[in-house]
Design a protein around this motif. Structure first.
Motif, PDB file in Angstrom:
ATOM      1  N   ARG A  81       1.847 -12.214  -4.804  1.00 25.95           N
ATOM      2  CA  ARG A  81       2.934 -11.250  -5.019  1.00 25.95           C
ATOM      3  C   ARG A  81       4.249 -11.781  -4.464  1.00 25.95           C
ATOM      4  N   LYS A 134       8.848   1.809  -8.634  1.00 25.25           N
ATOM      5  CA  LYS A 134       7.752   1.242  -7.849  1.00 25.25           C
ATOM      6  C   LYS A 134       7.956   1.582  -6.376  1.00 25.25           C
ATOM      7  N   SER A 136       6.229   0.467  -2.638  1.00 22.29           N
ATOM      8  CA  SER A 136       5.300  -0.460  -1.988  1.00 22.29           C
ATOM      9  C   SER A 136       5.461  -0.368  -0.480  1.00 22.29           C
ATOM     10  N   TYR A 139       5.672  -2.607   3.031  1.00 23.66           N
ATOM     11  CA  TYR A 139       5.926  -3.933   3.571  1.00 23.66           C
ATOM     12  C   TYR A 139       5.452  -3.924   5.018  1.00 23.66           C
ATOM     13  N   GLN A 159      14.314 -12.319  -8.265  1.00 25.70           N
ATOM     14  CA  GLN A 159      12.947 -12.734  -7.935  1.00 25.70           C
ATOM     15  C   GLN A 159      12.608 -14.075  -8.570  1.00 25.70           C
ATOM     16  N   GLN A 204       7.573  -9.576  -3.055  1.00 19.91           N
ATOM     17  CA  GLN A 204       8.030  -8.210  -2.858  1.00 19.91           C
ATOM     18  C   GLN A 204       9.189  -8.150  -1.864  1.00 19.91           C
ATOM     19  N   TRP A 243      12.908 -11.358   0.788  1.00 20.15           N
ATOM     20  CA  TRP A 243      11.845 -11.475  -0.205  1.00 20.15           C
ATOM     21  C   TRP A 243      10.661 -12.075   0.526  1.00 20.15           C
TER      22      TRP A 243
END
Length: 160
Positions: free
Chosen positions: A114, A52, A54, A56, A96, A116, A126
Motif C-alpha cells: 500500500r 476513503k 484509513s 495510520y 502518489q 497511504q 506518504w
C-alpha cells in the motif's frame, strides 16, 4: 465414549463461537473508526463527499479521511484522538504515482502492499509498504508536500 464425544462437541462449539466473536469484533471495530472518520470529516472540514477512511499507525495513530469538497476538489484530512489535526488539498501534495516511482527506483519489489497518507511530527507524509525480494517488509516515508525522502526501515517477514 459417548461422554467423550459430547465433550468434544461442546469444545468445538466453543471454539467456533469464540472465532465468530473475534471476527465480528474486528469487523465492528473497523466500521466504528470508519464511521467516526466520516463524522469528523463532515463536521470539522470542508469535505462533503468521503471517498476513503484509513488508519495510520506511526508514532501516533491518525484517522485519515480522503474526500472532496463542494467544488469537487480532492482533500485529505487528519484526525488524532477525535480531534482535527489538519488538511491538505491533493493538488498541493506530491502525487502518489511520483512517490511510487521513487520507491520502485530504490528497491526491487516482490509485492506492493500500500501507499497511504500519514502524519509524523505534525508533518504530512506518504507511507509506502512493500515486500522486497528477500521477503522483508519495507516501509518508506516521504514528505507529502516536497516528495523528499525521510526514512525507511525493514522488518523480517514472519515465516508461516
Amino acid at each position: 465414549m459417548r461422554n467423550w464425544l459430547i465433550g468434544l462437541s461442546i469444545l468445538m462449539l466453543l471454539v467456533i463461537w469464540q472465532t465468530g466473536h473475534l471476527i465480528y469484533s474486528v469487523l465492528d471495530d473497523k466500521a466504528s473508526w470508519e464511521k467516526e472518520g466520516i463524522m469528523l470529516a463532515l463536521e470539522f472540514t470542508a469535505i462533503e463527499q468521503v471517498e476513503k477512511v484509513s488508519l495510520y499507525h506511526g508514532k501516533d495513530r491518525y484517522t485519515v479521511v480522503r474526500g472532496k469538497n463542494a467544488s469537487d476538489i480532492p482533500m485529505i484530512a487528519w484526525f488524532k484522538d477525535g480531534s482535527f489535526e489538519g488538511f491538505e488539498y491533493e493538488k498541493d501534495v506530491v502525487p502518489q504515482e511520483r512517490i511510487e516511482e521513487q520507491v520502485r527506483a530504490q528497491v526491487k519489489i516482490k509485492e506492493w502492499v500500500r501507499l497511504q497518507p500519514g502524519m509524523e511530527d505534525r508533518r504530512p507524509v506518504w507511507e509506502a509498504l512493500l515486500i522486497d525480494e528477500e521477503d522483508k517488509f519495507n516501509y518508506y516515508y516521504y514528505d507529502m508536500l516536497s516528495g523528499q525522502f525521510i526514512r525507511s526501515y525493514r522488518l523480517q517477514k514472519e515465516n508461516s
